[in-house]
Design a protein around this motif. Structure first.
Motif, PDB file in Angstrom:
ATOM      1  N   TYR A 126      12.783 -10.710   5.692  1.00  9.58           N
ATOM      2  CA  TYR A 126      12.522 -10.563   4.350  1.00  9.58           C
ATOM      3  C   TYR A 126      11.321  -9.474   4.323  1.00  9.58           C
ATOM      4  O   TYR A 126      10.917  -8.991   3.344  1.00  9.58           O
ATOM      5  CB  TYR A 126      12.004 -11.920   3.878  1.00  9.58           C
ATOM      6  N   GLY A 127      10.301  -9.419   5.473  1.00  7.78           N
ATOM      7  CA  GLY A 127       9.013  -8.684   5.275  1.00  7.78           C
ATOM      8  C   GLY A 127       9.334  -7.188   5.049  1.00  7.78           C
ATOM      9  O   GLY A 127       8.688  -6.604   4.284  1.00  7.78           O
ATOM     10  N   LYS A 128      10.414  -6.606   5.540  1.00 11.69           N
ATOM     11  CA  LYS A 128      10.521  -5.307   5.247  1.00 11.69           C
ATOM     12  C   LYS A 128      10.902  -5.014   3.773  1.00 11.69           C
ATOM     13  O   LYS A 128      10.373  -4.041   3.188  1.00 11.69           O
ATOM     14  CB  LYS A 128      11.926  -4.684   6.126  1.00 11.69           C
ATOM     15  N   LEU A 129      11.651  -5.828   3.017  1.00 11.58           N
ATOM     16  CA  LEU A 129      11.860  -5.922   1.736  1.00 11.58           C
ATOM     17  C   LEU A 129      10.626  -5.957   0.921  1.00 11.58           C
ATOM     18  O   LEU A 129      10.293  -5.028  -0.165  1.00 11.58           O
ATOM     19  CB  LEU A 129      12.754  -6.819   1.037  1.00 11.58           C
ATOM     20  N   MET A 130       9.411  -6.811   1.421  1.00 13.69           N
ATOM     21  CA  MET A 130       8.240  -6.835   0.700  1.00 13.69           C
ATOM     22  C   MET A 130       7.315  -5.667   0.972  1.00 13.69           C
ATOM     23  O   MET A 130       6.836  -5.111  -0.067  1.00 13.69           O
ATOM     24  CB  MET A 130       7.492  -8.109   1.396  1.00 13.69           C
ATOM     25  N   GLU A 178       8.717  -2.598   1.422  1.00 12.00           N
ATOM     26  CA  GLU A 178       9.007  -1.835   0.474  1.00 12.00           C
ATOM     27  C   GLU A 178       8.816  -1.668  -0.888  1.00 12.00           C
ATOM     28  O   GLU A 178       8.524  -0.841  -1.605  1.00 12.00           O
ATOM     29  CB  GLU A 178      10.602  -1.683   0.690  1.00 12.00           C
ATOM     30  N   ALA A 179       8.503  -2.775  -1.488  1.00 13.30           N
ATOM     31  CA  ALA A 179       8.116  -3.401  -2.692  1.00 13.30           C
ATOM     32  C   ALA A 179       6.544  -2.997  -2.998  1.00 13.30           C
ATOM     33  O   ALA A 179       6.027  -3.330  -3.799  1.00 13.30           O
ATOM     34  CB  ALA A 179       8.525  -4.811  -2.857  1.00 13.30           C
ATOM     35  N   GLY A 180       5.837  -2.501  -1.772  1.00 17.67           N
ATOM     36  CA  GLY A 180       4.510  -2.457  -1.773  1.00 17.67           C
ATOM     37  C   GLY A 180       3.689  -3.438  -1.506  1.00 17.67           C
ATOM     38  O   GLY A 180       2.385  -3.680  -1.984  1.00 17.67           O
ATOM     39  N   ILE A 181       4.158  -4.597  -0.970  1.00 21.78           N
ATOM     40  CA  ILE A 181       3.397  -5.923  -0.516  1.00 21.78           C
ATOM     41  C   ILE A 181       2.955  -5.938   0.728  1.00 21.78           C
ATOM     42  O   ILE A 181       3.725  -5.779   1.554  1.00 21.78           O
ATOM     43  CB  ILE A 181       4.051  -7.047  -0.946  1.00 21.78           C
ATOM     44  N   GLY A 195       3.229 -11.032  -5.839  1.00 20.55           N
ATOM     45  CA  GLY A 195       3.445  -9.598  -5.575  1.00 20.55           C
ATOM     46  C   GLY A 195       2.629  -8.702  -6.313  1.00 20.55           C
ATOM     47  O   GLY A 195       2.033  -7.688  -5.638  1.00 20.55           O
ATOM     48  N   ASP A 196       2.050  -9.125  -7.522  1.00 21.67           N
ATOM     49  CA  ASP A 196       1.057  -8.366  -8.107  1.00 21.67           C
ATOM     50  C   ASP A 196      -0.162  -8.275  -7.419  1.00 21.67           C
ATOM     51  O   ASP A 196      -1.088  -7.435  -7.594  1.00 21.67           O
ATOM     52  CB  ASP A 196       0.927  -8.614  -9.748  1.00 21.67           C
ATOM     53  N   GLY A 197      -0.547  -9.243  -6.462  1.00 16.50           N
ATOM     54  CA  GLY A 197      -1.688  -9.219  -5.802  1.00 16.50           C
ATOM     55  C   GLY A 197      -1.798  -8.176  -4.507  1.00 16.50           C
ATOM     56  O   GLY A 197      -2.671  -8.276  -4.111  1.00 16.50           O
ATOM     57  N   GLY A 198      -0.577  -7.714  -4.590  1.00 18.22           N
ATOM     58  CA  GLY A 198      -0.302  -6.867  -3.124  1.00 18.22           C
ATOM     59  C   GLY A 198      -0.427  -7.156  -1.701  1.00 18.22           C
ATOM     60  O   GLY A 198      -0.372  -6.287  -1.004  1.00 18.22           O
ATOM     61  N   LYS A 199      -0.280  -8.507  -1.685  1.00 15.51           N
ATOM     62  CA  LYS A 199      -0.678  -9.046  -0.106  1.00 15.51           C
ATOM     63  C   LYS A 199      -0.241 -10.636  -0.086  1.00 15.51           C
ATOM     64  O   LYS A 199      -0.257 -11.248  -1.028  1.00 15.51           O
ATOM     65  CB  LYS A 199      -2.173  -8.875   0.181  1.00 15.51           C
ATOM     66  N   VAL A 200       0.449 -10.572   1.179  1.00 12.94           N
ATOM     67  CA  VAL A 200       0.771 -11.962   1.467  1.00 12.94           C
ATOM     68  C   VAL A 200       0.346 -12.260   3.033  1.00 12.94           C
ATOM     69  O   VAL A 200       0.567 -11.393   3.690  1.00 12.94           O
ATOM     70  CB  VAL A 200       2.212 -12.258   1.347  1.00 12.94           C
ATOM     71  N   ASP A 201      -0.248 -13.416   3.137  1.00 14.12           N
ATOM     72  CA  ASP A 201      -0.850 -13.782   4.222  1.00 14.12           C
ATOM     73  C   ASP A 201       0.165 -14.912   4.683  1.00 14.12           C
ATOM     74  O   ASP A 201       0.160 -16.020   4.356  1.00 14.12           O
ATOM     75  CB  ASP A 201      -2.276 -14.140   4.317  1.00 14.12           C
ATOM     76  N   ILE A 202       0.471 -14.980   6.170  1.00  9.44           N
ATOM     77  CA  ILE A 202       1.097 -15.874   6.780  1.00  9.44           C
ATOM     78  C   ILE A 202       0.561 -16.395   7.925  1.00  9.44           C
ATOM     79  O   ILE A 202       0.247 -15.478   8.874  1.00  9.44           O
ATOM     80  CB  ILE A 202       2.700 -15.492   7.136  1.00  9.44           C
ATOM     81  N   THR A 203       0.483 -17.617   8.193  1.00  7.89           N
ATOM     82  CA  THR A 203      -0.292 -18.276   9.438  1.00  7.89           C
ATOM     83  C   THR A 203       0.635 -19.379   9.914  1.00  7.89           C
ATOM     84  O   THR A 203       1.219 -19.988   9.176  1.00  7.89           O
ATOM     85  CB  THR A 203      -1.850 -18.770   9.146  1.00  7.89           C
TER      86      THR A 203
END
Length: 331
Positions: free
Chosen positions: A197-201, A203-206, A243-251
């Motif tokens: 899923y990361g690639k799709l994110m 591509e969506a600018g995330i 998604g409008d925040g432009g960033k997702v963190d995973i730990t």
């Protein structure tokens, strides 16, 4: 007691107490010390016995009834409360049991209806999705027509996902939802989900931020496919709602005999009044990107069946954070 109705039992107890107190006052006024002491002892014993009776016949049944009502409200539809006798509390217990049975029958009928409708929708949706994808490659379809076909394809995909969620929900409802347990490498499953899923994110600018832990994460007992389903669903939610925040963190970390995964976005977060309900089935909230209202309920069920906990909260500084806590394998 002789009376069946609690109100008469309490009235009789009150009258008896008044009589005993009147006797005590009369004996004390006439300086009859020994009879007064005897009456005082009787009153003390009577008060103790009335308190024991009150706790056994009123306080404890009401407390048990309250706990049972909470279990029913939490989804244990059909659960029955033991009867406590032929009085007001007993009749209230019977009414709650009848209500529980009716809710269980209604819930079962609803689940069966959803299951049937979902199965019926799969065939036409598959046809719509297939033909819309085929038409996109037809050179005769251009401009606005092509745009319309793409919209049809996108909406068909969305409906197909909703139908899949509904079918998953009915499997939970009717007991067909099972786990295939094995030793699971949580880090590998999470990284596979990020690869999927990361690639799709991206591509969506995330921006997707994930740093593997510097230490080995022990294996846990779980169903790898179900856990991956949870990871993908939460990543999808982070992309849709944050998604409008432009960033997702995973730990990924090891904390007190638990493997903990956190997925944090930087969007607008969830209104405080909606937070307690986001994991409830069919709850959609006020987000503009509302889904079927089932995804988080299914995720919560999967994590719970692994002996873990799924929590959703607003993150400090904005955005939303989903935390999955899974116990380590005992082996």
């Amino acid at each position: 007691m002789f009376f069946k109705e609690l109100k008469w039992q309490l009235l009789a107890s009150s009258i008896a107490a008044v009589i005993l107190i009147a006797c005590l006052i009369a004996f004390a006024a006439n300086k009859l010390i020994i009879p007064a002491i005897v009456i005082a002892v009787i009153i003390a014993a009577y008060i103790i016995l009335v308190n024991i009776w009150f706790d056994h016949y009123i306080s404890k049944p009401i407390q048990d009834l309250s706990e049972s009502a909470k279990h029913i409200a939490d989804g244990s539809y059909g659960a029955q409360v033991p009867s406590v006798g032929d009085n007001e509390i007993g009749r209230l217990t019977d009414d709650i049991n009848i209500m529980s049975e009716k809710i269980a029958r209604s819930d079962k009928a609803t689940a069966e209806f959803i299951s049937q409708i979902s199965h019926e929708l799969r065939t036409p949706l598959t046809a719509i999705l297939g033909w819309s994808e085929t038409l996109q490659y037809d050179p005769a379809i251009k401009d606005e027509s092509l745009r319309g076909v793409k919209i049809i394809s996108k909406e068909a995909e969305r409906l197909t996902g909703m139908v899949a969620d509904l079918l998953e929900f009915t499997r939970i409802q009717d007991g067909r939802f099972n786990l295939r347990l094995e030793l699971v490498d949580t880090a590998a499953e999470l990284e596979d989900s990020l690869f999927t899923y990361g690639k799709l994110m991206s591509e969506a600018g995330i921006e997707v931020n994930y740093e593997p832990p510097e230490y080995d994460i022990p294996l846990i007992s779980g169903d790898p496919e179900r856990l991956k389903q949870v990871f993908l669903n939460l990543l999808d939610n982070a992309a849709k709602h944050g998604g409008d925040g432009g960033k997702v963190d995973i730990t990924l970390s090891l904390e007190k005999e638990h493997v903990v995964i956190r997925i944090r976005d930087y969007g607008r977060g969830i209104p405080a009044g909606e937070l307690p309900f986001v994991k409830n089935r069919f709850y959609k909230g006020s987000s503009k990107n509302r889904g079927s209202g089932i995804g988080l309920a299914v995720c919560d069920e999967i994590v719970s069946r692994h002996g873990g906990k799924l929590s959703i909260a607003n993150a400090e500084g904005g955005g939303c954070i989903a935390e999955i806590s899974l116990p380590l394998s005992e082996n």
